[in-house]
Design an enzyme around this catalytic site. Structure first.
Site, PDB file in Angstrom:
ATOM      1  CG  ASP A 147      45.568  31.717  37.045  1.00  0.00           C
ATOM      2  OD1 ASP A 147      45.704  31.484  35.837  1.00  0.00           O
ATOM      3  OD2 ASP A 147      44.482  31.607  37.649  1.00  0.00           O
ATOM      4  CE  LYS A 176      42.837  34.739  31.834  1.00  0.00           C
ATOM      5  NZ  LYS A 176      41.648  34.149  31.328  1.00  0.00           N
ATOM      6  CG  MET A 218      38.057  40.129  39.034  1.00  0.00           C
ATOM      7  SD  MET A 218      37.711  39.251  37.517  1.00  0.00           S
ATOM      8  CE  MET A 218      36.269  38.291  37.966  1.00  0.00           C
TER       9      MET A 218
HETATM   10  N1  SAH Z   1      39.216  31.825  41.208  1.00  0.00           N
HETATM   11  C1  SAH Z   1      39.588  32.906  42.100  1.00  0.00           C
HETATM   12  C2  SAH Z   1      39.044  34.256  41.656  1.00  0.00           C
HETATM   13  C3  SAH Z   1      39.602  34.722  40.316  1.00  0.00           C
HETATM   14  S1  SAH Z   1      39.030  36.316  39.843  1.00  0.00           S
HETATM   15  C4  SAH Z   1      39.106  32.567  43.522  1.00  0.00           C
HETATM   16  O1  SAH Z   1      38.382  31.578  43.685  1.00  0.00           O
HETATM   17  O2  SAH Z   1      39.468  33.279  44.470  1.00  0.00           O
HETATM   18  C5  SAH Z   1      40.325  37.330  40.496  1.00  0.00           C
HETATM   19  C6  SAH Z   1      39.833  38.136  41.669  1.00  0.00           C
HETATM   20  O3  SAH Z   1      39.784  37.307  42.814  1.00  0.00           O
HETATM   21  C7  SAH Z   1      40.721  39.300  42.071  1.00  0.00           C
HETATM   22  O4  SAH Z   1      40.455  40.441  41.287  1.00  0.00           O
HETATM   23  C8  SAH Z   1      40.283  39.508  43.510  1.00  0.00           C
HETATM   24  O5  SAH Z   1      39.044  40.183  43.560  1.00  0.00           O
HETATM   25  C9  SAH Z   1      40.053  38.079  43.966  1.00  0.00           C
HETATM   26  N2  SAH Z   1      41.223  37.487  44.653  1.00  0.00           N
HETATM   27  C10 SAH Z   1      41.943  36.428  44.256  1.00  0.00           C
HETATM   28  N3  SAH Z   1      42.866  36.107  45.182  1.00  0.00           N
HETATM   29  C11 SAH Z   1      42.731  36.988  46.196  1.00  0.00           C
HETATM   30  C12 SAH Z   1      43.375  37.176  47.457  1.00  0.00           C
HETATM   31  N4  SAH Z   1      44.350  36.365  47.875  1.00  0.00           N
HETATM   32  N5  SAH Z   1      42.967  38.198  48.240  1.00  0.00           N
HETATM   33  C13 SAH Z   1      41.943  38.996  47.861  1.00  0.00           C
HETATM   34  N6  SAH Z   1      41.299  38.869  46.694  1.00  0.00           N
HETATM   35  C14 SAH Z   1      41.672  37.871  45.866  1.00  0.00           C
END
Ligand code: SAH
Length: 253
Positions: free
Chosen positions: A34, A56, A171
């Site tokens: 990713d 994405k 998101m």
């Molecule tokens: N599987 C991931 C989430 C994927 S959806 C998880 O468990 O964290 C993608 C969303 O995750 C982004 O739009 C944001 O809202 C959040 N996100 C992912 N990594 C992040 C980070 N390091 N800091 C803040 N938000 C994060």
């Protein structure tokens, strides 16, 4: 034998990969990854593997899910050891189900390694407990998105967010004002503390405000991934209260 491992890479900091994730990553021939925040740091685990970006990110060039599934299967069928490295935890808004189904349909063995979801990394960074005795005993991981869209008609995210004590919105930052307004209109107190955390676990912005301020003001442009977090657990008063309790414990010990 064909083999695919879906690995949660955690929120960004390579040190937050588990030992198991690191070990299985080091055995990979090909890593489909990713938009990870520190991909170079993670490449140390598998410097000789082929690293293929299939990320994405909203509003940016992105790879369709169906194509990713086909790619995983096609690499595995070549007899390669495939790692699908996904941000955070693969089971949280991670399209894990589709990738497992694609492997199963092709009779490819799949293993899943959990990762630290970004909400937990943000909580650690804020030194805030998502559950808090007497204040919060429910946490909702929610997204207002339905596929690629934010729809006016879908209010499920709102019902869930109104019911939970602590709410973590994934998101959601592009619509922060609208979401803030909908939460207030739905009955959430406008004084509810809000934390906006960008790039949790690595350097990024961390903004504190009330729900009213979230609804009234556009967020500054934040380039990294962002979580909107809200609830009384984030109130400075509750945190001060805890600090006082901790001091009392220290005195008592
Ligand atoms: N599987 C991931 C989430 C994927 S959806 C998880 O468990 O964290 C993608 C969303 O995750 C982004 O739009 C944001 O809202 C959040 N996100 C992912 N990594 C992040 C980070 N390091 N800091 C803040 N938000 C994060």
């Amino acid at each position: 034998m064909s083999r695919v491992t879906l690995i949660g890479a955690g929120p960004g900091d390579p040190e937050l990969l588990t030992r198991k994730a690191w070990r299985l990553l080091s055995l990979a021939d090909v890593v489909l990854h990713d938009a990870l925040l520190d991909v170079e740091g993670m490449k140390e685990a598998a410097p000789h593997a082929q690293w293929v970006y299939v990320g994405k990110r909203l509003g940016r060039l992105s790879v369709e899910q169906e194509f990713i599934c086909r790619l995983i299967v096609s690499y595995a069928k070549q007899g390669l050891n495939v790692v699908r490295l996904k941000g955070g935890d693969p089971s949280i808004f991670g399209r894990m189900a589709e990738e497992i189904a694609a492997c199963q349909a092709a009779q490819i063995t799949v293993e899943v390694v959990p990762g630290i979801t970004s909400a937990c990394a943000a909580a650690a960074q804020l030194q805030t407990s998502l559950t808090l005795r007497g204040v919060s005993r429910s946490v909702a991981f929610v997204t207002p998105r339905v596929g690629k869209r934010l729809t006016d008609t879908d209010t499920e995210w709102l019902a869930v967010s109104l019911a939970a004590n602590t709410v973590v919105l994934y998101m959601a930052s592009a619509q922060s004002q609208t979401l803030g307004q909908q939460l207030i209109a739905g009955g959430k107190s406008s004084d509810t503390p809000v934390c906006v955390v960008e790039n949790a676990s690595l350097e990024g912005a961390c903004l504190h405000m009330t729900l009213r301020e979230l609804a009234d003001n556009a967020l500054p442009d934040l380039p990294g991934p962002v979580l909107l977090m809200l609830g009384e657990a984030f109130s400075r008063a509750n945190q001060t209260h805890l600090e006082e309790r901790a001091q009392l414990c220290a005195i008592g010990s």
